[in-house]
Design a protein around this motif. Structure first.
Motif, short mmCIF file in Angstrom:
data_model
loop_
_atom_site.label_atom_id
_atom_site.label_comp_id
_atom_site.label_asym_id
_atom_site.label_seq_id
_atom_site.Cartn_x
_atom_site.Cartn_y
_atom_site.Cartn_z
N TYR A 180 0.84 -1.20 0.00
CA TYR A 180 0.00 0.00 0.00
C TYR A 180 0.88 1.25 0.00
O TYR A 180 0.61 2.23 -0.70
CB TYR A 180 -0.89 0.06 1.25
CG TYR A 180 -2.05 -0.89 1.27
CD1 TYR A 180 -2.56 -1.43 0.10
CD2 TYR A 180 -2.66 -1.24 2.47
CE1 TYR A 180 -3.63 -2.30 0.14
CE2 TYR A 180 -3.72 -2.11 2.51
CZ TYR A 180 -4.21 -2.65 1.35
OH TYR A 180 -5.27 -3.50 1.40
N ALA A 181 1.92 1.21 0.83
CA ALA A 181 2.79 2.38 0.98
C ALA A 181 3.39 2.76 -0.37
O ALA A 181 3.44 3.93 -0.74
CB ALA A 181 3.88 2.09 2.00
N LEU A 182 3.81 1.72 -1.10
CA LEU A 182 4.44 1.98 -2.39
C LEU A 182 3.45 2.65 -3.36
O LEU A 182 3.81 3.56 -4.11
CB LEU A 182 4.90 0.64 -2.96
CG LEU A 182 6.22 0.57 -3.70
CD1 LEU A 182 7.31 1.27 -2.94
CD2 LEU A 182 6.60 -0.89 -3.93
N VAL A 183 2.22 2.16 -3.34
CA VAL A 183 1.20 2.74 -4.23
C VAL A 183 0.82 4.14 -3.73
O VAL A 183 0.65 5.07 -4.52
CB VAL A 183 -0.05 1.83 -4.30
CG1 VAL A 183 -1.04 2.38 -5.30
CG2 VAL A 183 0.36 0.42 -4.67
N ALA A 184 0.72 4.26 -2.40
CA ALA A 184 0.32 5.55 -1.82
C ALA A 184 1.29 6.65 -2.21
O ALA A 184 0.90 7.80 -2.38
CB ALA A 184 0.24 5.42 -0.30
N LEU A 185 2.56 6.30 -2.37
CA LEU A 185 3.55 7.31 -2.76
C LEU A 185 3.17 7.96 -4.08
O LEU A 185 3.29 9.17 -4.25
CB LEU A 185 4.93 6.67 -2.87
CG LEU A 185 5.61 6.39 -1.53
CD1 LEU A 185 6.86 5.55 -1.73
CD2 LEU A 185 5.96 7.70 -0.85
N GLY A 186 2.69 7.14 -5.02
CA GLY A 186 2.28 7.69 -6.32
C GLY A 186 1.13 8.67 -6.17
O GLY A 186 1.12 9.74 -6.78
N TYR A 187 0.14 8.31 -5.34
CA TYR A 187 -1.00 9.22 -5.13
C TYR A 187 -0.52 10.52 -4.50
O TYR A 187 -0.91 11.61 -4.89
CB TYR A 187 -2.01 8.58 -4.17
CG TYR A 187 -2.97 7.65 -4.83
CD1 TYR A 187 -4.02 8.13 -5.59
CD2 TYR A 187 -2.86 6.28 -4.68
CE1 TYR A 187 -4.91 7.28 -6.19
CE2 TYR A 187 -3.74 5.41 -5.27
CZ TYR A 187 -4.77 5.92 -6.03
OH TYR A 187 -5.66 5.07 -6.62
N THR A 188 0.31 10.37 -3.49
CA THR A 188 0.67 11.53 -2.70
C THR A 188 1.56 12.48 -3.50
O THR A 188 1.44 13.70 -3.39
CB THR A 188 1.31 11.06 -1.38
OG1 THR A 188 0.75 11.80 -0.31
CG2 THR A 188 2.81 11.21 -1.37
N MET A 189 2.43 11.93 -4.35
CA MET A 189 3.29 12.81 -5.14
C MET A 189 2.46 13.62 -6.13
O MET A 189 2.65 14.82 -6.28
CB MET A 189 4.34 11.99 -5.90
CG MET A 189 5.47 11.51 -4.99
SD MET A 189 6.89 10.91 -5.93
CE MET A 189 6.22 9.55 -6.82
N VAL A 190 1.55 12.93 -6.82
CA VAL A 190 0.71 13.64 -7.79
C VAL A 190 -0.19 14.64 -7.10
O VAL A 190 -0.34 15.78 -7.53
CB VAL A 190 -0.12 12.63 -8.62
CG1 VAL A 190 -1.19 13.36 -9.40
CG2 VAL A 190 0.79 11.87 -9.56
N TYR A 191 -0.75 14.23 -5.97
CA TYR A 191 -1.63 15.16 -5.26
C TYR A 191 -0.86 16.36 -4.76
O TYR A 191 -1.31 17.50 -4.84
CB TYR A 191 -2.34 14.46 -4.09
CG TYR A 191 -3.51 15.26 -3.58
CD1 TYR A 191 -4.79 15.03 -4.07
CD2 TYR A 191 -3.34 16.30 -2.67
CE1 TYR A 191 -5.86 15.78 -3.64
CE2 TYR A 191 -4.40 17.06 -2.24
CZ TYR A 191 -5.67 16.79 -2.72
OH TYR A 191 -6.73 17.55 -2.31
N GLY A 192 0.33 16.08 -4.25
CA GLY A 192 1.15 17.17 -3.72
C GLY A 192 1.46 18.21 -4.79
O GLY A 192 1.54 19.40 -4.51
N ILE A 193 1.61 17.75 -6.01
CA ILE A 193 2.06 18.66 -7.05
C ILE A 193 0.90 19.27 -7.84
O ILE A 193 0.93 20.41 -8.25
CB ILE A 193 3.06 17.91 -7.97
CG1 ILE A 193 4.40 18.65 -8.00
CG2 ILE A 193 2.54 17.72 -9.35
CD1 ILE A 193 5.53 17.82 -8.54
N LEU A 194 -0.18 18.50 -8.03
CA LEU A 194 -1.29 18.98 -8.86
C LEU A 194 -2.60 19.16 -8.11
O LEU A 194 -3.54 19.72 -8.63
CB LEU A 194 -1.55 18.01 -10.02
CG LEU A 194 -0.60 18.02 -11.20
CD1 LEU A 194 -1.09 17.06 -12.24
CD2 LEU A 194 -0.50 19.42 -11.78
N GLY A 195 -2.67 18.63 -6.89
CA GLY A 195 -3.94 18.66 -6.18
C GLY A 195 -4.98 17.76 -6.83
O GLY A 195 -6.17 17.97 -6.71
N LEU A 196 -4.51 16.74 -7.54
CA LEU A 196 -5.42 15.85 -8.27
C LEU A 196 -5.36 14.46 -7.67
O LEU A 196 -4.27 13.93 -7.41
CB LEU A 196 -5.00 15.79 -9.74
CG LEU A 196 -5.59 14.65 -10.57
CD1 LEU A 196 -7.04 14.95 -10.91
CD2 LEU A 196 -4.80 14.42 -11.83
#
Lengths: 362, 310, 257
Positions: free
Chosen positions: B18-34
């Motif tokens: 989960y952590a590995l996948v969560a990193l992808g969400y969090t990076m994109v959200y952090g940068i685009l708010g998406l």
């Protein structure tokens, strides 16, 4: 109605009155045309009407109030299961429609408020994902509440639901007048049509009232809406519960029409399908919801009838089965609409007032 | 006691994926708010691409060492997913920057279902057996608690990958550009950062991590299919929110915590509800946690910055 | 003089930053009261605390003799305080008329049932709302754009529209946050006439403004905020000569960075 008329290309602007009559006549004779192509098309038409009710209800939440609800189908499920519990041999209860349908609507509205309360403060995208979770939770319960006490009968669903019985007139039995026999699918069609028209009238009245304006204000700028005195919390709850009500009624009708409910009918994909209808037609306008529902119910069926024989002729086998075609169509519709035509197929400007009330207006 | 320890072991394993996948969400959200809804589907594509590679390898070189096969499969799956991530950003999300706020989200949902459908067309609806190339023979480090080598491998690999990512983000020029872009696009652009490239890169890195995660999921359960990415995707998103969205350390912590809560919860839910609910309700935990966190502590466990773009 | 609004020791902190500290001031009925100060002095924070957008950490507001609720914007509007925003915030998909009608929301009460059944009362109320909104558009001079989507109005007209929307809630106190920002001299002149008209019609005005000329020409009294504190309060002519004010604006030795 005016939005719908304007939505008709070319003719809508040239001759609104003619267009209006054309739409009315088309709505009335549609099942006759469908019957020409076969019974299954009549069923599809009936389903299109149910989807219209759903799209209208979801449009109220997403389009008017700006709350992206990805668990909308849960309310449809609440309505359908209410019908299944109170009008089927499952518990041996057979209540009349005028009790079950309002009850289903009330339960759905209640579910809307239950969902609404905790998510009031969430921003758009968080709201979307929490409502999705809500929808999934409802489905998980439907799937598993056959143990230890059998309430929902689990994944098998509930069978033999009572059909609609309008004060002794059973809609699922074909009507015979003299030598003339009217198939039951017609009866359901006209009954559903009445329901859809009723929904449109109610929703239109809301849209051009102080409530509709408050929703639009909240959607366009929540901070400013608060600053002019709109009680945003109450307005959100109202949107959730009213939207849910339409879902609940449609769910009850679905149960009676289908005669069978199971969790499978209320998957996330169905929520997404209804959302796509709203997006496809154009968020925030009634005509859009109607056109979107009609188009996205009919298109997959048309594709099924065209694509399957074509595939067999070309490849000798079916590569894309109907379900895949439907998903492909819906997902592409969603992406392409957002990229190319975000205002939807019917980008009519929605009115939130009635200028005709102005004396000598401008 | 053994049950609890066993569930903790299971939770750690699932949690690190989960952590590995969560990193992808969090990076994109952090940068685009998406919220990139389709991120879970990248996990699925990664798993199925790896599966396809393995099947071919087994046909071509049946004698190759199993670990080598798996490594090749991962090395094929990663670039495939990275290209996919790049294309998604380039063809869809980039055009929607500055669009009304619901538009990118609806597009992402559409993207998620489109990828599922495409996978269904390519690989069919069936469940595929994923070859278990690392031994699944259980070991018993503590009597009554079973750990398989594949589980050990999952935890180690994800720890290594995450450490690599942290190094990349904190110690390199590129990482600094990423953090600057997440902080403020326009300012970063003024300082000479090619923000478009950085955003694309974020998608690509996230997709690479998702590919690894996909292979891990498939190896752990021995199964791969077109819909396998959706639920883990949602849960990984929950993990990202739980840890504090936009925060890399938070995503890792959130993943582990969510994995533990789920596993331990599933083990005890029947006792806790007096037999009324059983482990088939396991999926509810993530949603309930998500709701509670968002309502009571939207900044998550570690998060500070939640941009309120009202 | 009748007190309309009294701020008593209002304070607001964001983390370690003190945005407002012990601000007390009194606004009398019927006056135009100016609130000025350098950038970041806490003027907009004062607005946000007053109108319920933020909850103050200390102090309270007394309006018409009763304490204002905190953190409940709609109740503040109900009491009779309306505001505009520094960066115009209109309802983008509504027409000018509908924006103003939305502003009247709090003064209408048609319920769900009345709306769905189109009761006589609901229709009559709707008619009054529509007419009143149109009157207000006339009042601010943009009635010819009544049925135009507000986004396509010119900047100056959007400012006017926002004022009309605020007036639609029938306020006793109208709080304007930098209404002249981004306006040219002609537009500012017209705005001044409009604000004078509003005062003439009995509505008290609280004005945050950067344009010193406008403030000095319009306001009966002025308060100056600097670093979240009130450093002066008096008629414009006196405030203009106040040393603390001059040094705050010119960056005197006390505030050298």
């Amino acid at each position: 109605m005016n939005e719908l008329i304007e939505a008709v290309p070319y003719l809508g602007k040239r001759n609104p009155r003619l267009t209006k009559w054309l739409i009315i006549i088309l709505a009335l004779v549609a099942p006759l045309i469908a019957a020409y192509f076969g019974r299954s098309w009549m069923r599809i038409l009936d389903f299109a009407l149910l989807y219209m009710m759903l799209a209208l209800g979801l449009n109220l939440v997403v389009g008017f109030a700006g709350l992206l609800d990805l668990g909308y189908i849960a309310f449809y499920a609440v309505g359908a299961y209410t019908w299944a519990f109170l009008a089927s041999p499952h518990f041996g209860v057979h209540m009349p429609f005028w009790i079950v349908l309002p009850l289903g609507a009330a339960f759905a509205a209640l579910a809307g408020i239950i969902l609404g309360f905790p998510v009031l403060r969430l921003r758009g995208d968080y709201l979307a994902i929490v409502t999705l979770g809500f929808g999934e939770i409802v489905r998980i319960f439907m799937n598993n509440l056959n143990h230890p006490v059998n309430i929902t009968n689990g994944p098998q669903g509930i069978n033999a639901l009572d059909s609609l019985n309008l004060f002794g007139w059973n809609l699922s039995q074909s009507l015979t007048i003299g030598d003339f026999k009217i198939h039951y699918l017609y009866l359901y069609y006209y009954f559903f049509l009445l329901c859809v028209i009723g929904s449109i009238v109610f929703i239109k009245r809301l849209q051009i009232s102080r409530v509709g304006r408050a929703w639009a204000a909240m959607r366009d700028d929540e901070l400013a809406a608060k600053a002019i005195g709109i009680n945003v919390r109450n307005m959100k709850l109202l949107a959730f519960s009213l939207g849910a009500t339409f879902g609940g009624v449609a769910g009850g009708l679905f149960g009676s029409f289908q005669g069978f409910v199971s969790p499978e009918s209320f998957s996330l994909m169905e929520s997404i399908a209804v959302l796509t209808m709203v997006v496809f037609g154009g968020m925030g306008n009634i005509a859009g919801a109607i056109v979107g529902a009609l188009a996205l119910t009919a298109l997959p069926e048309i594709l099924r009838n065209i694509a399957l024989p074509v595939q067999e002729a070309l490849f000798g086998t079916v590569i894309l089965d109907p379900e895949v075609l439907r998903m492909l169509l819906l997902s592409l519709a969603m992406i392409l609409m957002m990229l190319l035509r975000p205002a939807g197929l019917v980008p009519a400007h929605a009115r939130y007032s009635r200028p005709e009330l102005l004396k000598g207006g401008a | 006691m053994e049950t609890l320890l066993q569930q903790i072991v299971n939770g750690l394993v699932v949690g690190s994926v989960y952590a590995l996948v969560a990193l992808g969400y969090t990076m994109v959200y952090g940068i685009l708010g998406l919220i990139n809804f389709a991120h879970g589907e990248v996990v699925m594509i990664g798993a199925l691409t790896a599966l396809q590679t393995l099947l071919i390898l087994m046909g071509v070189a049946p004698d190759m060492a199993p670990l080598l096969k798996l490594a090749i499969a991962v090395l094929v799956a990663m670039p495939v997913c990275m290209i996919l991530g790049f294309l998604m950003e380039r063809l869809a999300y980039r055009r929607l920057r500055g669009a009304p706020r619901l538009a990118p989200l609806i597009t992402a949902i559409g993207m998620s279902f489109l990828l599922q459908t495409l996978a269904m067309i390519i690989w069919g609806r069936n469940y595929h057996t994923f070859p278990q190339l690392i031994s699944t023979a259980p070991m018993q480090p503590i009597p009554g608690v079973f750990v398989t080598p594949v589980q050990v491998a999952i935890v180690i690999v994800s720890a290594l990958v995450m450490a690599g990512l942290i190094l990349l983000v904190t110690k390199t020029r590129l990482g600094r550009a990423m953090r600057a872009t997440a902080e403020n696009h326009r300012v970063a652009a003024l300082m000479g950062v090619d923000t478009n490239a950085i955003i694309a890169l974020t998608f690509v890195i996230g997709a690479g991590l998702a590919a690894v995660a996909g292979v891990m999921f498939a190896s752990n359960y021995g199964i791969a299919h077109y819909a396998m990415g959706f639920m883990p995707g949602l849960k990984a998103f929950t993990a990202a929110v739980l840890g504090g969205i936009g925060n890399l350390g938070g995503a890792m912590l959130g993943g582990i915590v969510l994995g533990l809560v789920e596993a331990v919860g599933a083990g005890y839910i029947e006792t806790m509800t007096f037999g009324f609910l059983n482990s088939s309700y396991q999926d509810i935990f993530a949603f309930v946690i998500l709701g509670i966190v968002l309502i009571f502590r939207p900044t998550g466990l570690l998060g500070e910055r939640v941009s309120d773009r009202a | 003089m009748i007190k309309l609004l009294e701020a008593r020791g209002v304070g607001k902190r964001f983390g370690g930053l003190t945005a407002l500290s012990d601000v007390s001031l009194t606004i009398n009925k019927g006056e135009v009261y100016g609130l000025i100060g350098p950038n970041g002095a806490g003027k907009t924070t004062f607005f946000n605390v007053l109108t319920g957008a933020y909850i103050p950490d200390d102090g309270e507001f007394v309006f018409n003799g009763t304490e204002l609720p905190t953190g409940k914007p709609h109740l503040v509007v109900q009491q009779g305080i309306a505001r505009t925003f520094q960066n115009i915030r209109l309802f983008g998909q509504l027409t000018a008329l509908e924006n103003v009608m939305a502003g009247h929301h709090i003064r209408t009460k048609a319920g769900l049932w009345g709306i769905l059944m189109q009761s006589k009362h609901a229709i009559e109320e709707e008619r009054l709302t529509t007419e009143r909104a149109f009157e207000l558009l006339k009042y601010v001079g943009i009635e010819r754009f009544a049925h135009t989507i507000c986004k396509s109005l010119s900047y100056g007209d959007q400012r006017r529209l926002e004022i009309a929307r605020a007036l639609a809630s029938e306020p006793q106190l109208l709080a304007l946050d930098e209404p002249a920002a981004g306006m040219n001299a002609t537009e500012t002149g017209q705005l001044k006439v409009l604000i004078e008209q509003i005062r003439h019609d009995g509505i008290t005005v609280l004005l945050i403004e950067h344009d010193v000329k406008l403030v000095m020409g319009l306001c009966d009294r002025v308060a100056v905020l600097d670093f979240g504190k009130k450093i002066a309060e008096d008629v414009p002519a006196v405030v203009q000569k106040n040393e603390a004010v001059i040094s705050a604006y010119l960056g005197g030795p006390k505030h050298a960075h």
